[in-house]
Motif scaffolding. Structure first.
Motif, PDB file in Angstrom:
ATOM      1  N   MET A 110       0.831  -1.193   0.000  1.00 42.93           N
ATOM      2  CA  MET A 110       0.000   0.000   0.000  1.00 42.93           C
ATOM      3  C   MET A 110       0.871   1.250   0.000  1.00 42.93           C
ATOM      4  N   ILE A 111       0.535   2.190  -0.869  1.00 44.46           N
ATOM      5  CA  ILE A 111       1.145   3.512  -0.877  1.00 44.46           C
ATOM      6  C   ILE A 111       0.113   4.504  -0.353  1.00 44.46           C
ATOM      7  N   HIS A 112       0.440   5.155   0.748  1.00 43.42           N
ATOM      8  CA  HIS A 112      -0.496   6.093   1.378  1.00 43.42           C
ATOM      9  C   HIS A 112      -0.434   7.476   0.737  1.00 43.42           C
ATOM     10  N   ASP A 113       0.748   7.877   0.288  1.00 43.05           N
ATOM     11  CA  ASP A 113       0.907   9.181  -0.362  1.00 43.05           C
ATOM     12  C   ASP A 113       2.335   9.279  -0.876  1.00 43.05           C
ATOM     13  N   THR A 114       2.610  10.324  -1.628  1.00 49.70           N
ATOM     14  CA  THR A 114       3.977  10.616  -2.087  1.00 49.70           C
ATOM     15  C   THR A 114       4.386  12.018  -1.619  1.00 49.70           C
ATOM     16  N   ILE A 115       3.877  12.421  -0.487  1.00 51.77           N
ATOM     17  CA  ILE A 115       4.107  13.775   0.015  1.00 51.77           C
ATOM     18  C   ILE A 115       5.588  14.117   0.174  1.00 51.77           C
ATOM     19  N   PRO A 116       6.437  13.215   0.669  1.00 52.36           N
ATOM     20  CA  PRO A 116       7.850  13.591   0.809  1.00 52.36           C
ATOM     21  C   PRO A 116       8.502  14.025  -0.499  1.00 52.36           C
ATOM     22  N   LEU A 117       8.072  13.455  -1.633  1.00 52.64           N
ATOM     23  CA  LEU A 117       8.637  13.842  -2.922  1.00 52.64           C
ATOM     24  C   LEU A 117       7.910  15.045  -3.515  1.00 52.64           C
ATOM     25  N   ASP A 118       6.624  15.151  -3.253  1.00 51.26           N
ATOM     26  CA  ASP A 118       5.840  16.249  -3.826  1.00 51.26           C
ATOM     27  C   ASP A 118       6.009  17.557  -3.057  1.00 51.26           C
ATOM     28  N   HIS A 119       6.296  17.441  -1.763  1.00 51.42           N
ATOM     29  CA  HIS A 119       6.424  18.631  -0.912  1.00 51.42           C
ATOM     30  C   HIS A 119       7.663  18.505  -0.024  1.00 51.42           C
ATOM     31  N   PRO A 120       8.831  18.455  -0.623  1.00 48.65           N
ATOM     32  CA  PRO A 120      10.049  18.271   0.192  1.00 48.65           C
ATOM     33  C   PRO A 120      10.275  19.402   1.180  1.00 48.65           C
ATOM     34  N   ASP A 121       9.725  20.573   0.898  1.00 46.42           N
ATOM     35  CA  ASP A 121       9.897  21.716   1.800  1.00 46.42           C
ATOM     36  C   ASP A 121       9.162  21.531   3.117  1.00 46.42           C
ATOM     37  N   LEU A 122       8.228  20.569   3.169  1.00 49.20           N
ATOM     38  CA  LEU A 122       7.463  20.322   4.390  1.00 49.20           C
ATOM     39  C   LEU A 122       7.998  19.138   5.184  1.00 49.20           C
ATOM     40  N   GLN A 123       9.163  18.606   4.785  1.00 47.81           N
ATOM     41  CA  GLN A 123       9.700  17.389   5.382  1.00 47.81           C
ATOM     42  C   GLN A 123      11.034  17.648   6.067  1.00 47.81           C
ATOM     43  N   ARG A 124      11.399  16.742   6.961  1.00 44.90           N
ATOM     44  CA  ARG A 124      12.767  16.721   7.442  1.00 44.90           C
ATOM     45  C   ARG A 124      13.656  16.323   6.272  1.00 44.90           C
ATOM     46  N   PRO A 125      14.832  16.926   6.139  1.00 45.57           N
ATOM     47  CA  PRO A 125      15.661  16.686   4.948  1.00 45.57           C
ATOM     48  C   PRO A 125      15.952  15.221   4.684  1.00 45.57           C
ATOM     49  N   GLU A 126      16.220  14.435   5.728  1.00 45.26           N
ATOM     50  CA  GLU A 126      16.597  13.034   5.513  1.00 45.26           C
ATOM     51  C   GLU A 126      15.435  12.179   5.039  1.00 45.26           C
ATOM     52  N   VAL A 127      14.201  12.643   5.241  1.00 47.03           N
ATOM     53  CA  VAL A 127      13.034  11.844   4.875  1.00 47.03           C
ATOM     54  C   VAL A 127      12.884  11.727   3.365  1.00 47.03           C
ATOM     55  N   VAL A 128      13.235  12.775   2.648  1.00 46.03           N
ATOM     56  CA  VAL A 128      12.996  12.808   1.203  1.00 46.03           C
ATOM     57  C   VAL A 128      13.780  11.715   0.492  1.00 46.03           C
ATOM     58  N   ASP A 129      15.077  11.622   0.763  1.00 51.01           N
ATOM     59  CA  ASP A 129      15.909  10.607   0.114  1.00 51.01           C
ATOM     60  C   ASP A 129      15.481   9.201   0.508  1.00 51.01           C
ATOM     61  N   THR A 130      15.175   9.009   1.787  1.00 49.13           N
ATOM     62  CA  THR A 130      14.743   7.692   2.256  1.00 49.13           C
ATOM     63  C   THR A 130      13.447   7.271   1.572  1.00 49.13           C
ATOM     64  N   PHE A 131      12.506   8.198   1.464  1.00 48.76           N
ATOM     65  CA  PHE A 131      11.224   7.856   0.851  1.00 48.76           C
ATOM     66  C   PHE A 131      11.395   7.518  -0.627  1.00 48.76           C
ATOM     67  N   GLU A 132      12.236   8.266  -1.332  1.00 47.04           N
ATOM     68  CA  GLU A 132      12.443   7.970  -2.751  1.00 47.04           C
ATOM     69  C   GLU A 132      12.998   6.565  -2.935  1.00 47.04           C
ATOM     70  N   LYS A 133      13.946   6.166  -2.096  1.00 54.35           N
ATOM     71  CA  LYS A 133      14.497   4.812  -2.192  1.00 54.35           C
ATOM     72  C   LYS A 133      13.417   3.771  -1.961  1.00 54.35           C
ATOM     73  N   ARG A 134      12.532   4.031  -1.000  1.00 53.20           N
ATOM     74  CA  ARG A 134      11.439   3.085  -0.725  1.00 53.20           C
ATOM     75  C   ARG A 134      10.478   2.992  -1.907  1.00 53.20           C
ATOM     76  N   LEU A 135      10.108   4.130  -2.461  1.00 49.70           N
ATOM     77  CA  LEU A 135       9.160   4.112  -3.568  1.00 49.70           C
ATOM     78  C   LEU A 135       9.772   3.447  -4.798  1.00 49.70           C
ATOM     79  N   ARG A 136      11.056   3.677  -5.031  1.00 48.58           N
ATOM     80  CA  ARG A 136      11.727   3.001  -6.145  1.00 48.58           C
ATOM     81  C   ARG A 136      11.719   1.485  -5.936  1.00 48.58           C
TER      82      ARG A 136
END
Length: 421
Positions: free
Chosen positions: A164-190
């Motif tokens: 299940m994918i709940h959202d892609t917010i870390p990639l769509d709104h990186p300005d609203l995330q902790r910096p380390e979350v964006v890279d981690t989330f992209e690896k997971r989604l890939r």
């Protein structure tokens, strides 16, 4: 050949087996009320135990994977919902000083309940040894979505992997995330795009967002959109903190206090309301723990502490307490800047509590004409809407019929998700 009048023996098909990743729920033990994602994993756990198919549970802890059979999964469920206490910590758990006591006891219980354990690099071998062919693995908690783990799961012969994918917010709104979350989330989604047989989406909006990335990365897993259901705990006002004055008009907003949830807008609005000397300022209850990257909001909240403040923080409320608070509210306010789904507006709508939300696509898809829609960060629009609702609440003329019969149910969700597995 069988003679006349005889019946050829047939073999009934083997019941399908399901493996549910329960790592997310274990990671939350001892950390307060469940979040939205936690509730989804818990709903799958409850559903699978209610059906006849074989069910297994998989949990990743610090240095190992733990596999449970149906009896172990049922015993775990009893502990998670509070019907059975966690047992004693074992020697392994006692070495993990960074874990809270409940989590150490939970991990010890998991080892006692397990049918197998393995180190992280032995997951594929463990699953091949213990799971029947044709098993479907469900991961709905965003845990263990790494290439290392998913490749080992897919190594199980005949296994079908649904994520299940709940959202892609870390990639769509990186300005609203902790910096380390964006890279981690992209690896997971890939990794999901590379290994998943099927992706379950909580909304058409989440599907469109995720498939935009999958298309760019070169592989498009099969997908199904299945809106999430809503579980309503019984309201219990006795679990509310002592001393709350609920006799005057009040509003509720709920969610971790982080930039995406846009609490700053509500603080601005309450400044406007306090300046309106013609009307009593309503109370705003902010239900949720403090998160990250939100120091300005934290400073403003600290400055507002005091018995006479019209803005109150409430963290750690139980679900029955939150339900009781919601039932008397003039409205639920949800100015979040981005959501894949967002449970609070649905839960309020089912209780016929008025809802005010930012005009996000997800609410048009699921709630349609139930909420009052306000423009994101339009301070004037939010102020006038809240003032109107407060006056209606004081006069007893607020509209409580919200058409909540159209809200999706878990039965609807599982009818879609399980009809082919």
């Amino acid at each position: 050949m069988p003679g006349a009048g005889t019946r050829t023996a047939t073999t009934a098909p083997e019941p399908k087996a399901r493996l549910l990743d329960l790592t997310r729920l274990i990671s939350r033990v001892g950390r307060g009320p469940w979040t939205g994602v936690d509730r989804v994993e818990a709903a799958y756990l409850k559903q699978f135990l209610a059906e006849t198919e074989s069910v297994f549970g998989l949990i990743r802890v610090s240095h190992q994977f733990i596999l449970l059979d149906r009896a172990g999964v049922r015993a775990l469920h009893q502990r998670l919902v509070g019907n059975v206490d966690w047992g004693r910590s074992d020697a392994v758990a006692l070495l993990k000083r960074r874990l809270n006591d409940q989590r150490r006891r939970a991990e010890a219980d998991l080892r006692r309940l397990s049918i197998a354990t393995c180190k992280h690099d032995g997951l594929g071998r463990m699953l091949n040894r213990h799971l029947p062919d044709g098993t479907t693995c469900f991961n709905v908690g965003h845990s263990n979505l790494s290439e290392e783990v998913l490749e080992q799961i897919q190594a199980k012969q005949g296994l079908n992997l649904s994520i299940m994918i709940h959202d892609t917010i870390p990639l769509d709104h990186p300005d609203l995330q902790r910096p380390e979350v964006v890279d981690t989330f992209e690896k997971r989604l890939r990794a999901v795009g590379k290994f998943a047989d099927r992706v379950i989406y909580n909304s058409a909006q989440s599907r469109a967002d995720a498939e935009r990335y999958f298309d760019a990365w070169g592989r498009m897993p099969e997908g199904v959109v299945a809106h999430l259901g809503v579980d309503l705990p019984e309201a219990d006002a006795t679990e509310l903190p002592a001393g709350l004055d609920l006799t005057h008009a009040y509003f509720v907003t709920t969610g971790t206090i982080e930039p995406r949830k846009n609490h700053a807008l509500l603080l601005d609005v309450w400044e406007d309301l306090a300046g309106d000397t013609a009307h009593e300022t309503p109370t705003l209850y902010i239900v949720g723990s403090r998160g990250w990257e939100n120091e300005d909001v934290f400073r403003r909240l600290d400055a507002l502490k005091g018995a006479d403040s019209r803005i109150k923080e409430l963290s750690g409320l139980s679900d029955p307490a939150l339900a009781a608070l919601l039932e008397g509210a003039a409205a639920l306010l949800f100015p979040s800047l981005a959501e894949g789904y967002g449970f609070p507006p649905l839960e309020a709508a089912v209780r016929s509590v008025p809802v005010v939300v930012n005009d996000l696509p997800i609410y048009g898809e699921i709630l349609r004409d139930i909420p009052v829609y306000a423009l994101p960060n339009d301070r004037y629009s939010w102020s006038t809407t809240i003032s109107k609702l407060a006056e209606q609440n004081r006069a007893g003329t607020g509209q409580r019929e919200t058409g909540s019969a159209n809200i999706p149910t878990w039965s609807d969700h599982f009818d879609l998700v399980l009809k082919v597995t």
